[in-house]
Structure formats: C-alpha cells, structure tokens
Write an enzyme that holds these catalytic residues in place. Structure first.
Site, PDB file in Angstrom:
ATOM      1  N   TYR A 145      10.399  -5.380   0.611  1.00  0.00           N
ATOM      2  CA  TYR A 145       9.261  -4.509   0.292  1.00  0.00           C
ATOM      3  C   TYR A 145       8.531  -5.014  -0.959  1.00  0.00           C
ATOM      4  O   TYR A 145       7.306  -5.122  -0.968  1.00  0.00           O
ATOM      5  CB  TYR A 145       9.779  -3.081   0.082  1.00  0.00           C
ATOM      6  CG  TYR A 145       8.707  -2.055  -0.172  1.00  0.00           C
ATOM      7  CD1 TYR A 145       7.812  -1.692   0.827  1.00  0.00           C
ATOM      8  CD2 TYR A 145       8.596  -1.438  -1.418  1.00  0.00           C
ATOM      9  CE1 TYR A 145       6.828  -0.737   0.593  1.00  0.00           C
ATOM     10  CE2 TYR A 145       7.620  -0.475  -1.653  1.00  0.00           C
ATOM     11  CZ  TYR A 145       6.738  -0.126  -0.653  1.00  0.00           C
ATOM     12  OH  TYR A 145       5.770   0.815  -0.887  1.00  0.00           O
ATOM     13  N   ALA A 190      -4.039   6.698   7.998  1.00  0.00           N
ATOM     14  CA  ALA A 190      -4.675   7.885   7.395  1.00  0.00           C
ATOM     15  C   ALA A 190      -4.190   9.193   8.011  1.00  0.00           C
ATOM     16  O   ALA A 190      -4.705  10.260   7.686  1.00  0.00           O
ATOM     17  CB  ALA A 190      -6.198   7.776   7.523  1.00  0.00           C
ATOM     18  N   SER A 191      -3.206   9.112   8.913  1.00  0.00           N
ATOM     19  CA  SER A 191      -2.722  10.350   9.546  1.00  0.00           C
ATOM     20  C   SER A 191      -1.816  11.149   8.618  1.00  0.00           C
ATOM     21  O   SER A 191      -1.616  12.349   8.824  1.00  0.00           O
ATOM     22  CB  SER A 191      -1.977  10.008  10.836  1.00  0.00           C
ATOM     23  OG  SER A 191      -1.094   8.921  10.625  1.00  0.00           O
TER      24      SER A 191
HETATM   25  P1  NAP Z   1       3.815   7.462   5.054  1.00  0.00           P
HETATM   26  O1  NAP Z   1       3.744   8.871   4.575  1.00  0.00           O
HETATM   27  O2  NAP Z   1       5.084   6.940   5.619  1.00  0.00           O
HETATM   28  O3  NAP Z   1       2.603   7.216   6.080  1.00  0.00           O
HETATM   29  C1  NAP Z   1       2.456   5.950   6.664  1.00  0.00           C
HETATM   30  C2  NAP Z   1       1.123   5.879   7.366  1.00  0.00           C
HETATM   31  O4  NAP Z   1       0.944   4.545   7.831  1.00  0.00           O
HETATM   32  C3  NAP Z   1       1.038   6.789   8.573  1.00  0.00           C
HETATM   33  O5  NAP Z   1      -0.293   7.244   8.679  1.00  0.00           O
HETATM   34  C4  NAP Z   1       1.390   5.837   9.724  1.00  0.00           C
HETATM   35  O6  NAP Z   1       0.795   6.246  10.969  1.00  0.00           O
HETATM   36  C5  NAP Z   1       0.730   4.576   9.238  1.00  0.00           C
HETATM   37  N1  NAP Z   1       1.264   3.333   9.800  1.00  0.00           N
HETATM   38  C6  NAP Z   1       2.531   2.858   9.724  1.00  0.00           C
HETATM   39  N2  NAP Z   1       2.612   1.682  10.353  1.00  0.00           N
HETATM   40  C7  NAP Z   1       1.375   1.400  10.838  1.00  0.00           C
HETATM   41  C8  NAP Z   1       0.829   0.329  11.581  1.00  0.00           C
HETATM   42  N3  NAP Z   1       1.556  -0.706  11.977  1.00  0.00           N
HETATM   43  N4  NAP Z   1      -0.487   0.384  11.891  1.00  0.00           N
HETATM   44  C9  NAP Z   1      -1.260   1.432  11.521  1.00  0.00           C
HETATM   45  N5  NAP Z   1      -0.784   2.487  10.818  1.00  0.00           N
HETATM   46  C10 NAP Z   1       0.525   2.466  10.484  1.00  0.00           C
HETATM   47  O7  NAP Z   1       3.483   6.448   3.856  1.00  0.00           O
HETATM   48  P2  NAP Z   1       2.893   6.712   2.392  1.00  0.00           P
HETATM   49  O8  NAP Z   1       3.998   7.113   1.504  1.00  0.00           O
HETATM   50  O9  NAP Z   1       1.661   7.528   2.468  1.00  0.00           O
HETATM   51  O10 NAP Z   1       2.532   5.187   1.997  1.00  0.00           O
HETATM   52  C11 NAP Z   1       1.262   4.653   2.233  1.00  0.00           C
HETATM   53  C12 NAP Z   1       1.142   3.328   1.482  1.00  0.00           C
HETATM   54  O11 NAP Z   1       1.444   3.534   0.096  1.00  0.00           O
HETATM   55  C13 NAP Z   1       2.104   2.247   1.959  1.00  0.00           C
HETATM   56  O12 NAP Z   1       1.465   0.988   1.927  1.00  0.00           O
HETATM   57  C14 NAP Z   1       3.218   2.295   0.935  1.00  0.00           C
HETATM   58  O13 NAP Z   1       3.895   1.066   0.811  1.00  0.00           O
HETATM   59  C15 NAP Z   1       2.440   2.643  -0.318  1.00  0.00           C
HETATM   60  N6  NAP Z   1       3.255   3.270  -1.367  1.00  0.00           N
HETATM   61  C16 NAP Z   1       3.866   4.470  -1.165  1.00  0.00           C
HETATM   62  C17 NAP Z   1       4.618   5.013  -2.206  1.00  0.00           C
HETATM   63  C18 NAP Z   1       5.316   6.347  -2.087  1.00  0.00           C
HETATM   64  O14 NAP Z   1       6.125   6.674  -2.969  1.00  0.00           O
HETATM   65  N7  NAP Z   1       5.053   7.143  -1.079  1.00  0.00           N
HETATM   66  C19 NAP Z   1       4.755   4.332  -3.415  1.00  0.00           C
HETATM   67  C20 NAP Z   1       4.108   3.107  -3.560  1.00  0.00           C
HETATM   68  C21 NAP Z   1       3.356   2.583  -2.533  1.00  0.00           C
HETATM   69  P3  NAP Z   1       1.534   7.287  11.992  1.00  0.00           P
HETATM   70  O15 NAP Z   1       1.412   8.666  11.359  1.00  0.00           O
HETATM   71  O16 NAP Z   1       0.755   7.163  13.246  1.00  0.00           O
HETATM   72  O17 NAP Z   1       2.962   6.854  12.095  1.00  0.00           O
END
Ligand code: NAP
Length: 243
Positions: free
Chosen positions: A151, A9-10
């Site tokens: 993925y 959630a960061s």
């Molecule tokens: P993001 O911006 O890369 O943020 C990832 C988040 O996950 C950060 O808060 C990170 O914490 C945390 N994290 C990573 N590894 C972790 C672990 N082992 N334990 C606890 N926290 C962890 O990602 P996002 O784009 O928001 O994606 C979030 C979700 O949506 C993911 O499951 C991704 O697969 C899915 N998703 C994203 C997209 C897209 O286009 N963005 C599309 C489809 C699905 P830190 O800040 O501490 O590193």
C-alpha cells in the site's frame, strides 16, 4: 464551474469529494465499481443540490472500462474540468506471506487506475487549456506501517506521479496535486481490528480520526482559484500523525 469526475465516489472520501464539489457548482461523474445502489444515492444527493450527476460503473484498473466511462461522460457533459483520482484499496499483508493476487490487485487499482484516469481526463482538459487533477495518496506514503509495504509503495508512486505529471501537464494549463490523508473514518478503516484502531489513534496528536468531509474540503480548495499557483504538491492531512 464545469464537470468533475470522482473515482470511487459511491462511498467514503470519494463520496464526500463528489458532494463538496457539487456544493461548489460542479456537475459530477460518480464512478463506482460494484456498489450501484450507493452510487445512485450519491447522484440523488447531488441532484438535490441543483447539480447534474451521472453514476458510471467502471473498474479503474481496466483501461477499456475507463475509456468507456470518459466516452459516456462526454455524451452528457460538455467538458471534464476536474478529476479526483480516489478509487483505491488497502490489503495489509506481511511481505513474507504476500499473495501474488493481492500484490497485483493493489498495483492495478492504486497505480495503473490513477494513470488510466489521469490520461483520459488530461486528453479532455488540454482542449480547454485548463484543468485540475487531485490524486488521493496516503500518509502511508511517508510513514512506515508494518504490513503496508505494498500500500505504501503504491501511494509513494502516487506522490511521484503527481510531481511528474504536474511538470508535463502545466503547459496545457492543468494543475496536478495530491492529498495524503491519515486515518479517515470510512469503511476502509472500519476493517481494522478495534485494538489496532486504538493503537493507531494514540499516534494521532489531534486525538481523533479525520472525517471524509475534511479531506473533501481540501480537495475542493486545491481545485479552486485560491490554489491557482500550486501544482505538483502532496499535501499531508493527518492530524499530525507524521510529525
Ligand atoms: P472506501 O470507503 O473503501 O471506498 C472505496 C471506493 O473506491 C468505493 O467507492 C469503491 O466502489 C471504489 N473502488 C474500489 N475499487 C475500485 C475500482 N477498481 N474501480 C473503481 N472504483 C473502485 O475507501 P476510502 O477510505 O474512502 O478511501 C478512498 C481513497 O483514500 C483510497 O485511495 C485510499 O487509499 C485513500 N485513503 C484512505 C484513508 C482512510 O483512512 N480511509 C487514508 C489515506 C488514504 P464500490 O462502492 O463500488 O465498491
């Protein structure tokens, strides 16, 4: 409304979910793995909305850390009512050059992490006979993109676990659904080289990438009484990409 645990959630989608749920009256556990300053900023934003929030560091792929997170949450909050399983990683690799450590990390965070959190949350929710779990999947679970075999496999697993857990947990009043976003404007897609981003954009009928806040609104709706008879579903939210 109760308390929501939002993993990862960061930043990005998790941050948006935490803030949207707080706007709807939830207190929030802001989970993160390394970015403490960003998590604390989310906590402050939630507090300005009049809700309680607590940042808890835990690597969701590590069961002991997840158990400790739920123990800590239990000392501050009376119940856990919502879990948003969001923390995930993408590491595009072609099969023929797939490093073992990349494979393991993706499986550990994107699949095992979701089970760890769902199990710990469900144990708390079943006492109240009410709860809601939303798993963040991806359109990559249903659309093949070269380089994303790992993925997409992890996200396909999320869709499958969503349906099965919905069946298992319905008797405890716990609903389980998934949201499968397309390309959403976060750090995750900022990593994609510009020429590839433009190529992906051409595949989206709505002609733009989505916003994290749009995903958060759907997540929040799934947790609301509007969706009280919906469980086991994976809802694709991709601007038409998968059509
Ligand atoms: P993001 O911006 O890369 O943020 C990832 C988040 O996950 C950060 O808060 C990170 O914490 C945390 N994290 C990573 N590894 C972790 C672990 N082992 N334990 C606890 N926290 C962890 O990602 P996002 O784009 O928001 O994606 C979030 C979700 O949506 C993911 O499951 C991704 O697969 C899915 N998703 C994203 C997209 C897209 O286009 N963005 C599309 C489809 C699905 P830190 O800040 O501490 O590193």
């Amino acid at each position: 409304m109760g308390t929501a645990v939002v993993t990862g959630a960061s930043r990005g989608i998790g941050r948006a979910c935490a803030i949207e749920l707080a706007k709807h009256g939830y207190d929030i556990v802001v989970n993160y793995v390394s970015n403490e300053a960003a998590a604390q900023k989310v906590v402050e934003e939630i507090e300005t909305l009049g809700q309680k929030a607590l940042a808890i560091q835990a690597d969701t792929s590590d069961l002991k850390e997840v158990q400790a997170m739920f123990r800590t949450a239990g000392k501050t909050f009376e119940s856990i009512d919502v879990l948003v399983n969001n923390a995930g990683v993408v590491d595009d690799q072609y099969l023929l050059m797939l490093p073992e450590d990349s494979l393991e990390r993706s499986l550990d965070i994107n699949i095992k992490g979701y089970f760890h959190c769902a199990q710990n949350a469900a144990l708390k929710m079943m006492r109240k006979k009410k709860g809601c779990i939303v798993n963040i999947s991806s359109v990559s679970s249903v659309v093949a993109i070269a380089g994303q075999s790992v993925y997409s496999a992890t996200k396909g697993a999320v869709n499958a676990m969503t349906a099965t857990l919905a069946k298992e947990l319905a008797q405890y009043g716990i609903r389980v659904n998934a949201v499968a976003p397309g390309f959403i404007q976060t750090d995750m897609i900022d990593q994609i080289p510009e020429d590839q981003r433009q190529a992906h954009l051409k595949q989206v009928p709505l002609g733009r990438f989505g916003e994290a806040e749009e995903v958060a609104k759907l997540v929040c709706m799934l947790c609301s009484d509007t969706m009280s008879y919906v469980t086991g579903q994976t809802i694709i939210m991709d601007g038409g990409l998968s059509l």
